[in-house]
Design a protein around this motif. Sequence first.
Motif, PDB file in Angstrom:
ATOM      1  N   TYR A   1       0.816  -1.219   0.000  1.00  0.00           N
ATOM      2  CA  TYR A   1       0.000   0.000   0.000  1.00  0.00           C
ATOM      3  C   TYR A   1       0.857   1.280   0.000  1.00  0.00           C
ATOM      4  CZ  TYR A   1      -3.489   3.155   2.314  1.00  0.00           C
ATOM      5  OH  TYR A   1      -4.331   4.166   2.676  1.00  0.00           O
ATOM      6  N   PHE A   2       1.919   1.277   0.800  1.00  0.00           N
ATOM      7  CA  PHE A   2       2.666   2.519   1.029  1.00  0.00           C
ATOM      8  C   PHE A   2       3.741   2.752  -0.038  1.00  0.00           C
ATOM      9  CE2 PHE A   2       1.141   0.640   4.990  1.00  0.00           C
ATOM     10  CZ  PHE A   2       0.192   1.589   5.307  1.00  0.00           C
ATOM     11  N   SER A   3       4.173   4.023  -0.159  1.00  0.00           N
ATOM     12  CA  SER A   3       5.027   4.396  -1.294  1.00  0.00           C
ATOM     13  C   SER A   3       6.421   3.761  -1.287  1.00  0.00           C
ATOM     14  CB  SER A   3       5.226   5.911  -1.335  1.00  0.00           C
ATOM     15  OG  SER A   3       4.047   6.591  -1.038  1.00  0.00           O
ATOM     16  N   GLY A   4       7.032   3.596  -0.108  1.00  0.00           N
ATOM     17  CA  GLY A   4       8.446   3.205  -0.037  1.00  0.00           C
ATOM     18  C   GLY A   4       8.808   2.005  -0.888  1.00  0.00           C
ATOM     19  N   THR A   5       8.032   0.921  -0.752  1.00  0.00           N
ATOM     20  CA  THR A   5       8.399  -0.280  -1.512  1.00  0.00           C
ATOM     21  C   THR A   5       8.029  -0.123  -2.993  1.00  0.00           C
ATOM     22  OG1 THR A   5       6.334  -1.417  -0.958  1.00  0.00           O
ATOM     23  CG2 THR A   5       8.203  -1.804   0.502  1.00  0.00           C
ATOM     24  N   LYS A   6       7.124   0.805  -3.290  1.00  0.00           N
ATOM     25  CA  LYS A   6       6.800   1.085  -4.704  1.00  0.00           C
ATOM     26  C   LYS A   6       7.997   1.791  -5.363  1.00  0.00           C
ATOM     27  CE  LYS A   6       1.832   1.862  -3.751  1.00  0.00           C
ATOM     28  NZ  LYS A   6       1.159   0.662  -4.178  1.00  0.00           N
ATOM     29  N   VAL A   7       8.619   2.727  -4.603  1.00  0.00           N
ATOM     30  CA  VAL A   7       9.805   3.419  -5.135  1.00  0.00           C
ATOM     31  C   VAL A   7      10.879   2.372  -5.425  1.00  0.00           C
ATOM     32  CG1 VAL A   7      11.631   5.093  -4.626  1.00  0.00           C
ATOM     33  CG2 VAL A   7       9.293   5.547  -3.840  1.00  0.00           C
TER      34      VAL A   7
ATOM     35  N   ASP B   1       3.881  17.666   2.045  1.00  0.00           N
ATOM     36  CA  ASP B   1       3.516  18.110   3.396  1.00  0.00           C
ATOM     37  C   ASP B   1       3.640  16.918   4.355  1.00  0.00           C
ATOM     38  OD1 ASP B   1       1.007  16.668   2.845  1.00  0.00           O
ATOM     39  OD2 ASP B   1       0.372  17.641   4.694  1.00  0.00           O
ATOM     40  N   TYR B   2       3.550  17.206   5.650  1.00  0.00           N
ATOM     41  CA  TYR B   2       3.723  16.147   6.660  1.00  0.00           C
ATOM     42  C   TYR B   2       2.747  14.991   6.460  1.00  0.00           C
ATOM     43  CZ  TYR B   2       6.796  19.067   9.516  1.00  0.00           C
ATOM     44  OH  TYR B   2       7.837  19.817   9.972  1.00  0.00           O
ATOM     45  N   SER B   3       1.495  15.311   6.128  1.00  0.00           N
ATOM     46  CA  SER B   3       0.495  14.237   6.047  1.00  0.00           C
ATOM     47  C   SER B   3       0.835  13.264   4.918  1.00  0.00           C
ATOM     48  CB  SER B   3      -0.914  14.816   5.865  1.00  0.00           C
ATOM     49  OG  SER B   3      -1.078  15.356   4.581  1.00  0.00           O
ATOM     50  N   ASN B   4       1.266  13.794   3.783  1.00  0.00           N
ATOM     51  CA  ASN B   4       1.634  12.905   2.676  1.00  0.00           C
ATOM     52  C   ASN B   4       2.944  12.168   2.960  1.00  0.00           C
ATOM     53  OD1 ASN B   4      -0.245  12.886   0.306  1.00  0.00           O
ATOM     54  ND2 ASN B   4      -0.095  15.099   0.609  1.00  0.00           N
ATOM     55  N   ALA B   5       3.897  12.881   3.557  1.00  0.00           N
ATOM     56  CA  ALA B   5       5.184  12.235   3.873  1.00  0.00           C
ATOM     57  C   ALA B   5       4.963  11.043   4.797  1.00  0.00           C
ATOM     58  CB  ALA B   5       6.132  13.237   4.523  1.00  0.00           C
ATOM     59  N   SER B   6       3.966  11.191   5.700  1.00  0.00           N
ATOM     60  CA  SER B   6       3.756  10.137   6.693  1.00  0.00           C
ATOM     61  C   SER B   6       3.180   8.861   6.078  1.00  0.00           C
ATOM     62  CB  SER B   6       2.840  10.636   7.819  1.00  0.00           C
ATOM     63  OG  SER B   6       1.493  10.677   7.396  1.00  0.00           O
ATOM     64  N   ARG B   7       2.880   8.868   4.795  1.00  0.00           N
ATOM     65  CA  ARG B   7       2.336   7.674   4.139  1.00  0.00           C
ATOM     66  C   ARG B   7       3.371   6.971   3.264  1.00  0.00           C
ATOM     67  NH1 ARG B   7      -1.990   6.730   6.810  1.00  0.00           N
ATOM     68  NH2 ARG B   7      -2.660   5.383   5.119  1.00  0.00           N
ATOM     69  N   THR B   8       4.618   7.418   3.320  1.00  0.00           N
ATOM     70  CA  THR B   8       5.602   6.876   2.379  1.00  0.00           C
ATOM     71  C   THR B   8       6.346   5.654   2.908  1.00  0.00           C
ATOM     72  OG1 THR B   8       7.257   8.379   3.251  1.00  0.00           O
ATOM     73  CG2 THR B   8       6.038   9.121   1.302  1.00  0.00           C
ATOM     74  N   LEU B   9       6.330   5.427   4.219  1.00  0.00           N
ATOM     75  CA  LEU B   9       7.115   4.365   4.850  1.00  0.00           C
ATOM     76  C   LEU B   9       8.595   4.764   4.934  1.00  0.00           C
ATOM     77  CD1 LEU B   9       6.086   1.515   5.826  1.00  0.00           C
ATOM     78  CD2 LEU B   9       7.137   0.554   3.814  1.00  0.00           C
TER      79      LEU B   9
END
Length: 496
Positions: free
Chosen positions: A134-140, A181-189
């Motif tokens: 779901y989260f961005s980190g592993t997608k990157v 912003d903080y809210s989006n950053a907090s979803r990246t893993l």
Amino acid sequence: MEKYILSLDQGTTSSRAILFNHDGKIVNSSQEELQQYFPQPGWVEHDAEEIWQSIQNVISNVLTKSNIKPEQLAGIGITNQRETTVIWDKKTGVPVYRALVWQSRQSSEICEDLKDSGYNSLFREKTGLLLDPYFSGTKVKWILDNVPGVRERAENGDLLFGTIDTWLIWKLTGGVVHVTDYSNASRTLLFNIYDLCWDDELLSLLTIPKSLLPEVRSSSEVYGRTDKNTFFGHAVPIAGAAGDQQAALFGQGCFESGMAKNTYGTGCFMLLNTGDKAVKVKEGLLTTIAWGINGKVHYALEGSIFVAGSAVQWLRDGLKLISEAKESEMYAEKIDSSEGVYVVPAFVGLGTPYWESNVKGAIFGLTRGTTKEHLIRATLESLAYQTKDVIKEMEHLACIPLKSLRVDGGAVQNNFLMQFQSDLLDVPVERPVINETTALGAAYLAGLAVGFWESQAEIEKKWVIDERFSPNMSNENRTELYSGWKKAIKATIAFQ
Ligand code: G3P
């Protein structure tokens, strides 16, 4: 000359531009649907260029049809589908691959490997999230590992990463401002929600070069101005940004700790404001940043349901049982109950509280007498059952009993669903007059930054209820229906 705030809501299925006046009312809006790409089972992708084009179209449409000039815009607020990942070339602006949508599962192997190596609790400890595609980190990481030449270009510092807020701010400013912003950053893993910085240890585990990452800023401040060359000759301040679920929490006026909202969009997301304290949970819920404003960060607990409105779209586009989403209400009400039919719409795995990324959807309880009405009604009911799963988890882990639920999103126009939701939860469900709370939240964040609105106290007073649905179901019936759902979930998870 009257002034307005332009809110850009870039969601999973469409892009919208909505103009708000000083009363917080919608003056006009424009919407464009977005093409969904499903290159493999479980994969969901978007074309980032198409997203940008659609945003330009809706801005131009809304200004033209309302006869409002760009110089009348006091500011722009951006809200977006969260976690969806874009990587692009910083010189040419060309994305290196399609945007990997939050629902997409192509990084599930990366998550499994990291989990097998025992890293789940480290990610949980630092980011409040867990190892799920779901989260961005592993997608990157997936893009860097799988698209030829991309890792090298990233290591040379030629590429930028962003969630959709970042991509749009970069495009709107003509490639000048690279922020989130903080809210989006907090979803990246990748973001430490306690130290409020990108986390070097997590970046190195995921082999992601730091040069890709945007600067993290508050959710309500002027990040930059629109590029005059592409924005009708005007430099309008881009003054607010937040992930769509956090923006909806803000738009619902849930400013105090203990206030919660549930948004029925493509997915369904319940957020409970926990104030300036990040509540740590070990199991099904997520700890996340609600917003950063006036030098302070606010936190929330979140329950994430991956498929809600998109299940109704599946009835329309996949099964062709209805020709538009709103027909589902009429069909559901033709029968008194779904007569034991359960639809578990685990099309992209299951989120809160199960976190089963490889599970597929299932239908239970079919008989020779099952009709399309049963399937439609059971699909709508699945949104309410999933919400109940989330609330039970919240009550259990955060020990906060729910007194009422503020709701928003497209599906809340469905009165059958709202009544069933209230019956199943045994609490009142409250629908506000302005249902576009996501866009409204982004408008508020931008408007506060440019002085269009004075304070959150002023905004809070604008929340007005449209309808309150009160519970009207026997305890016995409620318990029986829900225990059928739990059986269906158990069987779905077992069938992998
Ligand atoms: O986390 C995903 C969420 O932000 C998507 O929202 O409105 O497109 O369902 P929506």
